[in-house]
Design a protein around this motif. Structure first.
Motif, PDB file in Angstrom:
ATOM      1  N   GLY A 136      -4.152  11.423 -13.235  1.00 14.54           N
ATOM      2  CA  GLY A 136      -4.010  10.827 -11.915  1.00 14.54           C
ATOM      3  C   GLY A 136      -2.744   9.990 -11.832  1.00 14.54           C
ATOM      4  O   GLY A 136      -2.311   9.401 -12.823  1.00 14.54           O
ATOM      5  N   LEU A 137      -2.147   9.922 -10.665  1.00 17.81           N
ATOM      6  CA  LEU A 137      -0.968   9.104 -10.412  1.00 17.81           C
ATOM      7  C   LEU A 137      -1.122   8.471  -9.036  1.00 17.81           C
ATOM      8  O   LEU A 137      -1.957   8.890  -8.230  1.00 17.81           O
ATOM      9  CB  LEU A 137       0.316   9.931 -10.466  1.00 17.81           C
ATOM     10  N   GLY A 138      -0.298   7.485  -8.749  1.00 16.60           N
ATOM     11  CA  GLY A 138      -0.390   6.851  -7.444  1.00 16.60           C
ATOM     12  C   GLY A 138       0.854   6.052  -7.127  1.00 16.60           C
ATOM     13  O   GLY A 138       1.690   5.793  -7.995  1.00 16.60           O
ATOM     14  N   ALA A 139       0.980   5.656  -5.865  1.00  8.00           N
ATOM     15  CA  ALA A 139       2.132   4.869  -5.436  1.00  8.00           C
ATOM     16  C   ALA A 139       1.811   4.169  -4.128  1.00  8.00           C
ATOM     17  O   ALA A 139       0.934   4.603  -3.373  1.00  8.00           O
ATOM     18  CB  ALA A 139       3.357   5.764  -5.247  1.00  8.00           C
ATOM     19  N   TYR A 140       2.527   3.078  -3.877  1.00  3.97           N
ATOM     20  CA  TYR A 140       2.459   2.463  -2.557  1.00  3.97           C
ATOM     21  C   TYR A 140       2.811   3.521  -1.514  1.00  3.97           C
ATOM     22  O   TYR A 140       3.725   4.330  -1.724  1.00  3.97           O
ATOM     23  CB  TYR A 140       3.465   1.326  -2.451  1.00  3.97           C
ATOM     24  N   VAL A 141       2.129   3.497  -0.384  1.00  4.51           N
ATOM     25  CA  VAL A 141       2.357   4.500   0.651  1.00  4.51           C
ATOM     26  C   VAL A 141       3.791   4.452   1.177  1.00  4.51           C
ATOM     27  O   VAL A 141       4.337   5.476   1.623  1.00  4.51           O
ATOM     28  CB  VAL A 141       1.338   4.324   1.807  1.00  4.51           C
ATOM     29  N   LYS A 156       0.031  16.945  -7.000  1.00  4.48           N
ATOM     30  CA  LYS A 156      -0.490  17.260  -5.673  1.00  4.48           C
ATOM     31  C   LYS A 156      -1.132  16.015  -5.061  1.00  4.48           C
ATOM     32  O   LYS A 156      -1.815  15.259  -5.739  1.00  4.48           O
ATOM     33  CB  LYS A 156      -1.518  18.394  -5.765  1.00  4.48           C
ATOM     34  N   LYS A 157      -0.898  15.855  -3.761  1.00  2.00           N
ATOM     35  CA  LYS A 157      -1.451  14.717  -3.047  1.00  2.00           C
ATOM     36  C   LYS A 157      -2.947  14.923  -2.822  1.00  2.00           C
ATOM     37  O   LYS A 157      -3.379  16.001  -2.411  1.00  2.00           O
ATOM     38  CB  LYS A 157      -0.728  14.526  -1.720  1.00  2.00           C
ATOM     39  N   GLU A 158      -3.727  13.883  -3.115  1.00  2.00           N
ATOM     40  CA  GLU A 158      -5.177  13.989  -2.987  1.00  2.00           C
ATOM     41  C   GLU A 158      -5.731  13.195  -1.813  1.00  2.00           C
ATOM     42  O   GLU A 158      -6.732  13.567  -1.221  1.00  2.00           O
ATOM     43  CB  GLU A 158      -5.856  13.477  -4.264  1.00  2.00           C
ATOM     44  N   GLY A 159      -5.115  12.064  -1.521  1.00  2.00           N
ATOM     45  CA  GLY A 159      -5.647  11.238  -0.455  1.00  2.00           C
ATOM     46  C   GLY A 159      -5.023   9.861  -0.450  1.00  2.00           C
ATOM     47  O   GLY A 159      -3.993   9.622  -1.072  1.00  2.00           O
ATOM     48  N   VAL A 160      -5.679   8.948   0.235  1.00  2.18           N
ATOM     49  CA  VAL A 160      -5.161   7.594   0.402  1.00  2.18           C
ATOM     50  C   VAL A 160      -6.267   6.586   0.137  1.00  2.18           C
ATOM     51  O   VAL A 160      -7.407   6.759   0.581  1.00  2.18           O
ATOM     52  CB  VAL A 160      -4.617   7.390   1.836  1.00  2.18           C
ATOM     53  N   PHE A 165      -3.620  -2.526  -1.902  1.00  5.17           N
ATOM     54  CA  PHE A 165      -2.631  -3.434  -2.474  1.00  5.17           C
ATOM     55  C   PHE A 165      -2.261  -4.552  -1.492  1.00  5.17           C
ATOM     56  O   PHE A 165      -2.320  -4.346  -0.273  1.00  5.17           O
ATOM     57  CB  PHE A 165      -1.330  -2.685  -2.803  1.00  5.17           C
ATOM     58  N   PRO A 166      -1.817  -5.688  -2.023  1.00  6.13           N
ATOM     59  CA  PRO A 166      -1.152  -6.662  -1.152  1.00  6.13           C
ATOM     60  C   PRO A 166       0.127  -6.023  -0.605  1.00  6.13           C
ATOM     61  O   PRO A 166       0.813  -5.295  -1.316  1.00  6.13           O
ATOM     62  CB  PRO A 166      -0.810  -7.831  -2.095  1.00  6.13           C
ATOM     63  N   ALA A 167       0.436  -6.273   0.654  1.00  8.58           N
ATOM     64  CA  ALA A 167       1.644  -5.707   1.253  1.00  8.58           C
ATOM     65  C   ALA A 167       2.893  -6.212   0.532  1.00  8.58           C
ATOM     66  O   ALA A 167       2.916  -7.334   0.023  1.00  8.58           O
ATOM     67  CB  ALA A 167       1.718  -6.067   2.732  1.00  8.58           C
ATOM     68  N   ILE A 168       3.931  -5.383   0.483  1.00  9.58           N
ATOM     69  CA  ILE A 168       5.133  -5.751  -0.268  1.00  9.58           C
ATOM     70  C   ILE A 168       5.880  -6.928   0.363  1.00  9.58           C
ATOM     71  O   ILE A 168       6.642  -7.609  -0.313  1.00  9.58           O
ATOM     72  CB  ILE A 168       6.086  -4.545  -0.437  1.00  9.58           C
ATOM     73  N   ALA A 176      -2.386   3.001  -0.745  1.00  7.57           N
ATOM     74  CA  ALA A 176      -1.837   3.726  -1.893  1.00  7.57           C
ATOM     75  C   ALA A 176      -2.073   5.222  -1.702  1.00  7.57           C
ATOM     76  O   ALA A 176      -3.140   5.635  -1.232  1.00  7.57           O
ATOM     77  CB  ALA A 176      -2.488   3.268  -3.186  1.00  7.57           C
ATOM     78  N   VAL A 177      -1.069   6.010  -2.052  1.00  2.81           N
ATOM     79  CA  VAL A 177      -1.196   7.467  -2.046  1.00  2.81           C
ATOM     80  C   VAL A 177      -1.666   7.908  -3.423  1.00  2.81           C
ATOM     81  O   VAL A 177      -1.098   7.506  -4.444  1.00  2.81           O
ATOM     82  CB  VAL A 177       0.142   8.141  -1.710  1.00  2.81           C
ATOM     83  N   LEU A 178      -2.720   8.700  -3.473  1.00  2.00           N
ATOM     84  CA  LEU A 178      -3.258   9.208  -4.729  1.00  2.00           C
ATOM     85  C   LEU A 178      -2.763  10.624  -4.966  1.00  2.00           C
ATOM     86  O   LEU A 178      -2.772  11.462  -4.057  1.00  2.00           O
ATOM     87  CB  LEU A 178      -4.793   9.212  -4.691  1.00  2.00           C
TER      88      LEU A 178
END
Length: 202
Positions: A136-141, A156-160, A165-168, A176-178
């Motif tokens: 699994g991987l992820g990132a701020y949207v 591959k993108k799985e969902g959100v 997270f606290p906003a930047i 977060a994008v999963l």
């Protein structure tokens, strides 16, 4: 169960990059990169400054001892310099699942192909040596560059995850994008595609 021993010192390398276990003494090797202004923009855990970086590295070393994380320092063989850090985390042996994250590189190493070499080595070891079925991987949207980089290595993108997270900007929350890569993805197409892109096969 995964075929993995947290006490072993795993070295993953090819002609371009070498990943070795992250140690507390690597604070000295990484501090200049950690102090780059944009490194921690999309991280709610900060590692700038000697104090923060020491705590950051010590925390993941403690998690390695607790059999949760396995952190690496990244060395660029072409430039003959340390480039950054990455890690396996949220390792769940019974599910044969891991997450790959906390990846950061200095500015001079981005866009050079280093990340693709790192991901290839990490994917290959996880699926072919550890016996993982899923990464699994992820990132701020908002982190378009990171999301594009993950897609470029076959994820591959799985969902959100909404409002995780606290906003930047420090105001409110953000998503977060999963993403993920499965063993079947690796075997059917991702491995051969990465090998071609990295000139590992002709």
């Amino acid at each position: 169960m995964l075929n993995f021993n947290f006490k072993d010192n795993y070295i993953l390398e090819d002609d371009v990059v070498k990943l070795s276990p992250l140690k507390i003494e690597h604070v000295h090797d990484l501090i200049d990169i950690a102090n780059e202004s944009d490194i921690w923009k999309y991280s709610f855990i900060k590692g700038d400054g000697v104090k923060n970086l020491t705590a950051y590295i010590q925390s993941t070393i403690n998690n390695r001892k607790a059999e949760k994380d396995y952190p690496f320092i990244v060395f660029d063989k072409i430039k003959n310099k340390f480039a950054g850090s990455t890690r396996y985390c949220e390792i769940t042996p019974i599910l044969k699942a891991i997450r790959l994250g906390y990846t950061w590189y200095g500015k001079e190493f981005r866009g050079t192909g280093l990340n693709k070499h790192c991901k290839y080595l990490l994917f290959k070891f996880a699926f072919e040596n550890m016996g993982a079925e899923r990464i699994g991987l992820g990132a701020y949207v908002e982190n378009d560059i990171s999301i594009a980089a993950m897609e470029s290595v076959g994820c591959k993108k799985e969902g959100v995850l909404r409002s995780i997270f606290p906003a930047i900007d420090g105001i409110g929350r953000t998503d977060a994008v999963l993403m993920s890569i499965l063993k079947t993805d690796w075997e059917s197409s991702v491995k051969s595609q990465l090998q071609k892109r990295l000139n590992l096969i002709t």
